[in-house]
Scaffold this active site. Structure first.
Site, short mmCIF file in Angstrom:
data_model
loop_
_atom_site.label_atom_id
_atom_site.label_comp_id
_atom_site.label_asym_id
_atom_site.label_seq_id
_atom_site.Cartn_x
_atom_site.Cartn_y
_atom_site.Cartn_z
N HIS A 151 0.81 -1.20 -0.13
CA HIS A 151 0.09 0.11 -0.02
C HIS A 151 0.91 1.16 -0.04
CE1 HIS A 151 -4.05 -1.80 0.41
NE2 HIS A 151 -3.50 -2.74 0.92
N GLY A 210 -6.00 -14.60 -8.91
CA GLY A 210 -6.82 -14.06 -7.91
C GLY A 210 -6.38 -14.68 -6.69
N ALA A 211 -5.02 -14.83 -6.66
CA ALA A 211 -4.45 -15.03 -5.19
C ALA A 211 -3.40 -14.13 -4.85
CB ALA A 211 -3.53 -16.42 -5.54
N SER A 214 -0.85 -11.86 -9.22
CA SER A 214 -0.48 -11.06 -10.42
C SER A 214 -0.51 -11.82 -11.59
CB SER A 214 0.81 -10.11 -10.40
OG SER A 214 0.37 -8.78 -10.79
N ASP A 266 3.16 -4.45 -10.19
CA ASP A 266 2.89 -5.87 -10.87
C ASP A 266 3.74 -5.90 -12.32
OD1 ASP A 266 1.65 -5.99 -8.55
OD2 ASP A 266 -0.30 -6.24 -9.79
#
Ligand code: ADP
Ligand code: MG
Length: 384
Positions: A34, A122-123, A126, A172
């Site tokens: 973040h 979705g883990a 990326s 990513d």
């Protein structure tokens, strides 16, 4: 999947051999969470899991797309019809890259693409960037565009932000395009300068486990937006362009100016200390001491859990269990509210820690996690 297998499938689908085969990896973020939308520091490394694409050029403006992992046959599109927001399926990722390349003035005249990926979707690892970057690199090579990897990453980010409509930072795609084996990538998301930092776990007798909790909590999108907006408001109250501009040595005076804003206080404390954790990690790895980064990872988890509040019970259970079982450090990685955690451990403790986490998930009534070792691997490249 091997380059050869992907090439054979391409030939079956499209009737001739591909002009080439390329690969681009998924990634894990070692530290710096973040921080990207606060102009801060991140430090991802590439996974051995990767998307592999067999690709040929076309001259008739047609784009044909096929994924071995999606049960949907070949999708045929025309370059003239590519437009943001028109595609809600997986093909938006590669089509968006072609759109972004053409928007940037590159003369791509069509393509046949078949891809296959070992990056779990979705883990938080990326898989989307792997699909984008493998497409971009293949077209860059075939059309001899000579766009450097860091620029391809920006075009891929544009594809994801504008064409797909997903608000992601630059980490990513840059990781997938630019990482090197045995290294983590220290990336400054403000000026996009990057440095390869030695991260040879095996040489130090260490392993890094990824624990994919296999959960995604539904409110993650809205919470991401709230955190992001909170960080922007805090920066504006503190009179800085982004929270990155507050050095950790100025944290206390900055927080005292936010005394009436307990929520913003927590957000600022996380971002400022997290940027400093990236810098501390870089200097420890540079001095050849990967073992010493363990406590920094754990500190980062506590900050994400208590101050930024983006963890979840499955991630906290993973971290607590791994530490109790002897891990050197552990933290959630990625945006949070599910996804994956990473665990730094001496090599001999891998089976014990894996078992402890699996048993803790069973005891809590959670779905079994997927645990695997993450070896810092190569970024995107041509395979054949
Ligand atoms: P992640 O954290 O894995 O990047 P995203 O939601 O950003 O999660 O991206 C996942 C999406 O990327 C999938 O829903 C799909 O549309 C696309 N994708 C990923 N891997 C593949 C693949 N092998 N084939 C087709 N589409 C893929
Ligand atoms: Mg993604």
């Amino acid at each position: 999947m091997g380059a050869q297998q992907v090439g054979v499938r391409f030939s079956e689908l499209y009737g001739s051999a591909p002009e080439g085969v390329w690969a681009a990896p998924g990634r894990v973020n070692l530290i710096g969470e973040h921080t990207d939308y606060n102009d801060g520091f991140v430090m991802p490394f590439a996974l051995p899991h990767r998307a592999t694409a067999a690709v040929s050029r076309r001259t008739d403006g047609v784009v044909r797309l096929h994924s071995a992992d999606i049960d949907a046959g070949v999708t045929e599109l025309h370059l003239d019809t590519l437009a943001p927001g028109t595609d809600a399926t997986w093909t938006a990722y590669p089509a968006g890259v072609i759109w972004a390349l053409r928007e940037a003035g590159h003369a791509v005249t069509g393509a046949d693409i078949h891809l296959s990926s070992t990056v779990p979707t979705g883990a938080g690892l990326s898989s989307s960037a792997a699909v984008e970057v493998v497409t971009a690199l293949a077209l860059n090579d075939l059309y001899e565009l000579a766009v450097p990897g860091s620029q391809l990453a920006r075009l891929c980010q544009r594809a994801e932000n504008i064409y797909v409509g997903a608000p992601t930072g630059i980490m990513d795609q840059t990781a997938s395009a630019c990482c090197e084996p045995g290294h983590a990538l220290f990336l400054d998301t403000r000026d996009l300068s990057q440095q390869q930092i030695p991260f040879d776990l095996a040489a130090a007798g260490l392993r890094l486990l990824v624990v994919d909790t296999q959960v995604t909590h539904a409110h993650s999108g809205g919470e991401y937006g709230k955190r992001r907006a909170g960080c922007e408001r805090a920066a504006s109250l503190l009179g800085v362009h982004a929270l990155r501009d507050i050095p950790h040595t100025d944290l206390t005076p900055a927080l005292s100016r936010l005394a009436d804003e307990p929520e913003l206080t927590r957000l600022v404390r996380h971002v400022v200390t997290e940027n400093h954790r990236v810098e501390r990690t870089v200097s420890l790895l540079r001095s050849g001491d990967p073992r010493a980064i363990g406590p920094i990872l754990t500190e980062g988890h506590a900050s994400l859990r208590d101050d930024f509040r983006v963890s979840c019970p499955e991630l906290d259970l993973t971290v607590d269990t791994a530490l109790t079982a002897g891990a050197l450090g552990a933290r959630m990685t990625g945006g949070g509210f599910g996804g994956s955690a990473i665990v730094l451990t001496p090599e001999p403790d891998v089976p014990l820690i894996t078992k402890a986490v699996e048993e803790a998930f069973t005891a809590a009534g959670y779905k079994a996690p997927r645990v695997f070792e993450a070896v810092p691997s190569a970024g995107a490249r041509r395979l054949g």
